[in-house]
Design a protein around this motif. Structure first.
Motif, short mmCIF file in Angstrom:
data_model
loop_
_atom_site.label_atom_id
_atom_site.label_comp_id
_atom_site.label_asym_id
_atom_site.label_seq_id
_atom_site.Cartn_x
_atom_site.Cartn_y
_atom_site.Cartn_z
N TRP A 102 13.49 -2.56 -3.67
CA TRP A 102 14.68 -1.77 -3.34
C TRP A 102 15.24 -1.06 -4.57
O TRP A 102 15.72 0.07 -4.46
N GLN A 103 15.16 -1.67 -5.72
CA GLN A 103 15.61 -0.98 -6.93
C GLN A 103 14.74 0.23 -7.22
O GLN A 103 15.23 1.26 -7.66
N ARG A 104 13.44 0.13 -6.97
CA ARG A 104 12.55 1.30 -7.13
C ARG A 104 12.92 2.41 -6.16
O ARG A 104 12.65 3.58 -6.43
N GLN A 105 13.53 2.08 -5.03
CA GLN A 105 13.95 3.08 -4.05
C GLN A 105 15.31 3.69 -4.41
O GLN A 105 15.81 4.55 -3.68
N GLY A 106 15.91 3.24 -5.51
CA GLY A 106 17.16 3.83 -5.96
C GLY A 106 18.42 3.03 -5.67
O GLY A 106 19.53 3.52 -5.89
N TYR A 107 18.27 1.81 -5.20
CA TYR A 107 19.43 0.97 -4.90
C TYR A 107 19.89 0.25 -6.16
O TYR A 107 19.08 -0.13 -7.00
N ALA B 118 0.82 -1.21 0.00
CA ALA B 118 0.00 0.00 0.00
C ALA B 118 0.86 1.26 0.00
O ALA B 118 0.37 2.34 0.29
N GLY B 119 2.16 1.10 -0.29
CA GLY B 119 3.05 2.26 -0.34
C GLY B 119 3.71 2.61 0.98
O GLY B 119 4.54 3.51 1.03
N LEU B 120 3.36 1.90 2.06
CA LEU B 120 3.93 2.22 3.36
C LEU B 120 5.44 1.97 3.40
O LEU B 120 6.19 2.77 3.95
N GLY B 121 5.90 0.89 2.79
CA GLY B 121 7.33 0.59 2.79
C GLY B 121 8.14 1.71 2.15
O GLY B 121 9.18 2.12 2.67
N ALA B 122 7.66 2.25 1.04
CA ALA B 122 8.36 3.36 0.37
C ALA B 122 8.34 4.61 1.24
O ALA B 122 9.35 5.32 1.33
N ARG B 123 7.22 4.89 1.90
CA ARG B 123 7.14 6.07 2.77
C ARG B 123 8.07 5.92 3.98
O ARG B 123 8.73 6.87 4.39
N HIS C 200 22.05 -10.74 -3.02
CA HIS C 200 22.49 -9.57 -3.79
C HIS C 200 22.88 -8.48 -2.80
O HIS C 200 22.15 -8.21 -1.85
N LEU C 201 24.01 -7.85 -3.04
CA LEU C 201 24.45 -6.71 -2.24
C LEU C 201 23.99 -5.45 -2.96
O LEU C 201 24.22 -5.32 -4.17
N LEU C 202 23.33 -4.56 -2.25
CA LEU C 202 22.82 -3.33 -2.87
C LEU C 202 23.33 -2.11 -2.11
O LEU C 202 23.59 -2.18 -0.91
N ARG C 203 23.43 -1.01 -2.85
CA ARG C 203 23.91 0.25 -2.26
C ARG C 203 23.19 1.41 -2.91
O ARG C 203 22.88 1.37 -4.11
N LYS C 204 22.96 2.43 -2.09
CA LYS C 204 22.38 3.68 -2.59
C LYS C 204 23.19 4.83 -2.02
O LYS C 204 23.26 5.00 -0.80
N PRO C 205 23.83 5.64 -2.88
CA PRO C 205 24.51 6.82 -2.35
C PRO C 205 23.49 7.86 -1.92
O PRO C 205 22.41 7.96 -2.51
N LEU C 206 23.82 8.62 -0.90
CA LEU C 206 22.93 9.66 -0.41
C LEU C 206 23.55 11.02 -0.73
O LEU C 206 24.71 11.26 -0.41
N ASP C 207 22.76 11.86 -1.32
CA ASP C 207 23.21 13.22 -1.61
C ASP C 207 23.26 14.02 -0.31
O ASP C 207 22.49 13.77 0.61
N GLN D 11 17.89 -11.56 -0.55
CA GLN D 11 18.06 -12.96 -0.92
C GLN D 11 17.53 -13.16 -2.34
O GLN D 11 16.50 -12.62 -2.71
N GLU D 12 18.24 -14.01 -3.09
CA GLU D 12 17.89 -14.28 -4.49
C GLU D 12 16.46 -14.81 -4.64
O GLU D 12 15.78 -14.50 -5.62
N GLN D 13 15.98 -15.56 -3.67
CA GLN D 13 14.65 -16.15 -3.76
C GLN D 13 13.54 -15.14 -3.44
O GLN D 13 12.37 -15.49 -3.37
N ASN D 14 13.89 -13.85 -3.30
CA ASN D 14 12.91 -12.82 -2.98
C ASN D 14 12.94 -11.72 -4.04
O ASN D 14 13.29 -10.58 -3.76
N PRO D 15 12.54 -12.04 -5.29
CA PRO D 15 12.61 -11.04 -6.36
C PRO D 15 11.71 -9.83 -6.13
O PRO D 15 12.02 -8.74 -6.59
N GLY D 16 10.62 -9.99 -5.40
CA GLY D 16 9.76 -8.86 -5.10
C GLY D 16 10.49 -7.81 -4.27
O GLY D 16 10.35 -6.61 -4.51
N ALA D 17 11.27 -8.27 -3.30
CA ALA D 17 12.05 -7.34 -2.48
C ALA D 17 13.12 -6.65 -3.33
O ALA D 17 13.35 -5.45 -3.18
N LEU D 18 13.74 -7.39 -4.22
CA LEU D 18 14.76 -6.78 -5.08
C LEU D 18 14.13 -5.66 -5.92
O LEU D 18 14.70 -4.56 -6.02
N ARG D 19 12.97 -5.92 -6.51
CA ARG D 19 12.29 -4.88 -7.29
C ARG D 19 11.95 -3.67 -6.42
O ARG D 19 12.13 -2.52 -6.83
#
Length: 170
Positions: free
Chosen positions: A139-144, A102-107, A162-169, A129-137
């Motif tokens: 986090w990628q939508r959040q800029g990682y 419902a968008g709460l995670g992004a908020r 998968h190791l993910l990173r997001k630089p912060l301005d 984790q590789e078996q969690n493609p929904g989570a990967l999508r």
């Protein structure tokens, strides 16, 4: 600690273990998919688990409360200055199933990002984790972005992560 649209986040401690344990049990679906079934003392372990070289002063277990409810709606586990100085790692952002999609995670992430930036963080990291493609999508939508891949060993299994990173301005 900080506000989220329609809710607030506060730091959890040992007194909050029963509420955290209840949330972890309600989130059994995710825990079994990504890690392993929650133990009866999972909340206590969760509150105390640290990366090598870190102390409890570096760890923030943050509880999410949605306005109008008293029950813990989510939890964030984050450690500052790990694996490198000025970068923080999100160990977990977990929402009760009734609050997902419902968008709460992004908020929550947006508010968390602002809070860690105000604490001097220059980047955020996490693993999926590789078996969690929904989570990967998500986090990628959040800029990682994926920066690598490795193996994760739990008490009962081995996961490709998968190791993910997001630089912060600034």
């Amino acid at each position: 600690m900080f506000l989220v649209e329609n809710g607030h986040v506060k730091r959890l401690g040992a007194d909050d273990a029963p509420a955290l344990q209840s949330l972890l049990e309600r989130c059994r679906d995710f825990l079994e998919l990504a890690l392993e079934a929650p133990r009866p003392d999972e909340a206590s372990h969760f509150l105390a688990n640290l990366p090598d070289g870190k102390t409890l002063e570096d760890k923030f277990v943050l509880g999410l409360y949605v306005d109008g409810t008293r029950e813990l709606a989510g939890v964030i586990d984050i450690v500052r200055h790990w694996p490198v100085k000025d970068e923080w790692i999100i160990g977990l952002l977990l929402l009760d199933p009734t609050h997902r999609n419902a968008g709460l995670g992004a908020r929550v992430h947006w508010a968390l990002e602002g809070w860690v930036r105000n604490q001097g963080a220059t980047g955020l990291r996490l693993v999926v984790q590789e078996q969690n493609p929904g989570a990967l999508r998500f986090w990628q939508r959040q800029g990682y972005a994926i920066t690598g891949q490795t193996l994760q060993r739990t008490r009962t299994r081995e996961n490709v992560i998968h190791l993910l990173r997001k630089p912060l301005d600034a």
